[in-house]
Design a protein around this motif. Sequence first.
Motif, short mmCIF file in Angstrom:
data_model
loop_
_atom_site.label_atom_id
_atom_site.label_comp_id
_atom_site.label_asym_id
_atom_site.label_seq_id
_atom_site.Cartn_x
_atom_site.Cartn_y
_atom_site.Cartn_z
N LYS A 17 4.40 -29.50 22.78
CA LYS A 17 5.00 -30.48 21.87
C LYS A 17 4.36 -30.34 20.50
O LYS A 17 3.17 -30.06 20.37
CB LYS A 17 4.83 -31.91 22.40
CG LYS A 17 3.43 -32.31 22.80
CD LYS A 17 3.44 -33.65 23.52
CE LYS A 17 2.06 -33.99 24.06
NZ LYS A 17 2.05 -35.28 24.81
N LEU A 18 5.20 -30.50 19.48
CA LEU A 18 4.79 -30.43 18.08
C LEU A 18 4.83 -31.85 17.54
O LEU A 18 5.91 -32.46 17.46
CB LEU A 18 5.74 -29.52 17.31
CG LEU A 18 5.45 -29.30 15.82
CD1 LEU A 18 4.18 -28.46 15.64
CD2 LEU A 18 6.64 -28.61 15.14
N GLU A 19 3.66 -32.39 17.17
CA GLU A 19 3.56 -33.81 16.83
C GLU A 19 2.89 -34.02 15.48
O GLU A 19 1.95 -33.30 15.13
CB GLU A 19 2.73 -34.55 17.87
CG GLU A 19 3.22 -34.41 19.29
CD GLU A 19 2.18 -34.93 20.28
OE1 GLU A 19 2.36 -36.04 20.81
OE2 GLU A 19 1.18 -34.21 20.51
N VAL A 78 -0.46 -32.36 11.71
CA VAL A 78 0.51 -31.89 12.70
C VAL A 78 -0.23 -31.04 13.74
O VAL A 78 -0.99 -30.14 13.39
CB VAL A 78 1.64 -31.07 12.04
CG1 VAL A 78 2.59 -30.51 13.10
CG2 VAL A 78 2.41 -31.95 11.05
N LEU A 79 0.02 -31.35 15.03
CA LEU A 79 -0.69 -30.70 16.13
C LEU A 79 0.29 -30.07 17.10
O LEU A 79 1.42 -30.54 17.26
CB LEU A 79 -1.55 -31.72 16.89
CG LEU A 79 -2.43 -32.68 16.09
CD1 LEU A 79 -3.12 -33.65 17.04
CD2 LEU A 79 -3.44 -31.92 15.25
N ILE A 80 -0.17 -29.02 17.79
CA ILE A 80 0.53 -28.47 18.95
C ILE A 80 -0.33 -28.71 20.17
O ILE A 80 -1.50 -28.32 20.20
CB ILE A 80 0.80 -26.96 18.78
CG1 ILE A 80 1.76 -26.71 17.62
CG2 ILE A 80 1.37 -26.37 20.08
CD1 ILE A 80 1.99 -25.23 17.33
N GLU A 106 8.02 -21.37 12.88
CA GLU A 106 7.99 -22.65 12.16
C GLU A 106 6.97 -23.59 12.79
O GLU A 106 6.30 -24.34 12.09
CB GLU A 106 9.38 -23.29 12.16
CG GLU A 106 9.44 -24.51 11.25
CD GLU A 106 10.86 -24.90 10.87
OE1 GLU A 106 11.00 -25.92 10.18
OE2 GLU A 106 11.81 -24.19 11.25
N TRP A 107 6.86 -23.56 14.11
CA TRP A 107 5.80 -24.34 14.76
C TRP A 107 4.44 -23.94 14.20
O TRP A 107 3.62 -24.79 13.83
CB TRP A 107 5.82 -24.10 16.27
CG TRP A 107 6.80 -24.92 17.05
CD1 TRP A 107 8.13 -25.07 16.82
CD2 TRP A 107 6.50 -25.72 18.19
NE1 TRP A 107 8.69 -25.89 17.75
CE2 TRP A 107 7.74 -26.31 18.61
CE3 TRP A 107 5.36 -25.97 18.93
CZ2 TRP A 107 7.81 -27.15 19.73
CZ3 TRP A 107 5.43 -26.82 20.05
CH2 TRP A 107 6.64 -27.39 20.42
N ASP A 128 13.87 -25.28 26.16
CA ASP A 128 13.56 -24.43 25.01
C ASP A 128 13.20 -25.28 23.79
O ASP A 128 13.70 -26.40 23.61
CB ASP A 128 14.77 -23.55 24.64
CG ASP A 128 15.03 -22.46 25.66
OD1 ASP A 128 14.10 -22.13 26.43
OD2 ASP A 128 16.17 -21.96 25.70
N LYS A 129 12.39 -24.71 22.92
CA LYS A 129 12.12 -25.33 21.63
C LYS A 129 13.38 -25.25 20.75
O LYS A 129 14.18 -24.33 20.88
CB LYS A 129 10.97 -24.60 20.92
CG LYS A 129 9.65 -24.67 21.66
CD LYS A 129 8.58 -23.81 20.97
CE LYS A 129 7.25 -23.88 21.71
NZ LYS A 129 6.21 -23.01 21.09
N SER A 130 13.51 -26.22 19.85
CA SER A 130 14.63 -26.19 18.91
C SER A 130 14.28 -25.41 17.65
O SER A 130 15.12 -24.73 17.07
CB SER A 130 15.04 -27.62 18.53
OG SER A 130 15.53 -28.31 19.66
#
Length: 291
Positions: A23-25, A31-33, A49-50, A42-44
């Motif tokens: 999750k990208l928050e 901003v953290l992964i 970009e993440w 799947d990621k959007s």
Amino acid sequence: MIKLLSPENWKDYELLDSGNFEKLERFGSQVLIRPEPQAVWDKSLAAEEWAARAQAIFRKEKNDPEKGKWILKKGCREQWQIGYSYKKMNLKLRLGLTSFRHIGVFPEQGDNWDFIYDRISAMKTNRPKVLNLFAYTGGASLAACAAGAEVVHVDSVKPVITWARENMELSGLDGIRWVVEDALKFVKREVRRGNSYQGIILDPPAYGRGADGEKWVLEEHINEMIKQCSELLDEHENFLIMSLYSMGFSSLIGENLIRSAFGNRETLESGELFLADNFGKKLPLGTVLRF
């Protein structure tokens, strides 16, 4: 009644994307992964970009999936603060990058904080007593305190209690009683003493250890815990919240536990806590029972 419960009052939190077990928050300005075992889709956004957005990435250790380390970009802070507001409640929370991937807050609990604040604010009892078990860094304790309750905060990990006390001071609150002890042991003693509470909050882990090494296994001990709590809850004005994070526990299990110990409660809500990312994907983050 089964329903979805998602917090709506976060300005300092945003689930930007989720997928491929991550999750990208955004927490405030950072901003953290982080790993997320239930994000099986799947990621959007593209992986590039993440990586470009994230200021810190958590990577699990091969030999211990519960622990890991953070990979930090230049300028990333290991500790920082965020806020949470609802009506007249204004909380401040100190966050920190830990080796267990947790950072000091579970954002999906915001909906429960609102519930706590509203229930206490509507009570006729002067200074209601609230017991928060497995209380972690204290978001629920702060919500109860902000609404005017006398709060007992119980957790078996002393550094977490220290963290919660810091959050209380940052929020300009006072008067929470801190207890470093095994939650079940504390509840049993309170029952023997004949004490009662207008509100009880439980957020038990799947596994854990008490302050003196007591072993907690959710499926083995939750029934006893709920029955003990039924002895503590005030008969006239009351509320109870139980969150369950174990992936094998449905809200139906929680319903059966609550009804067995407390009888049929017309106001019982049962549902699934979740956070929706910016692409509409709903990330499940445990079940909740409350009345």
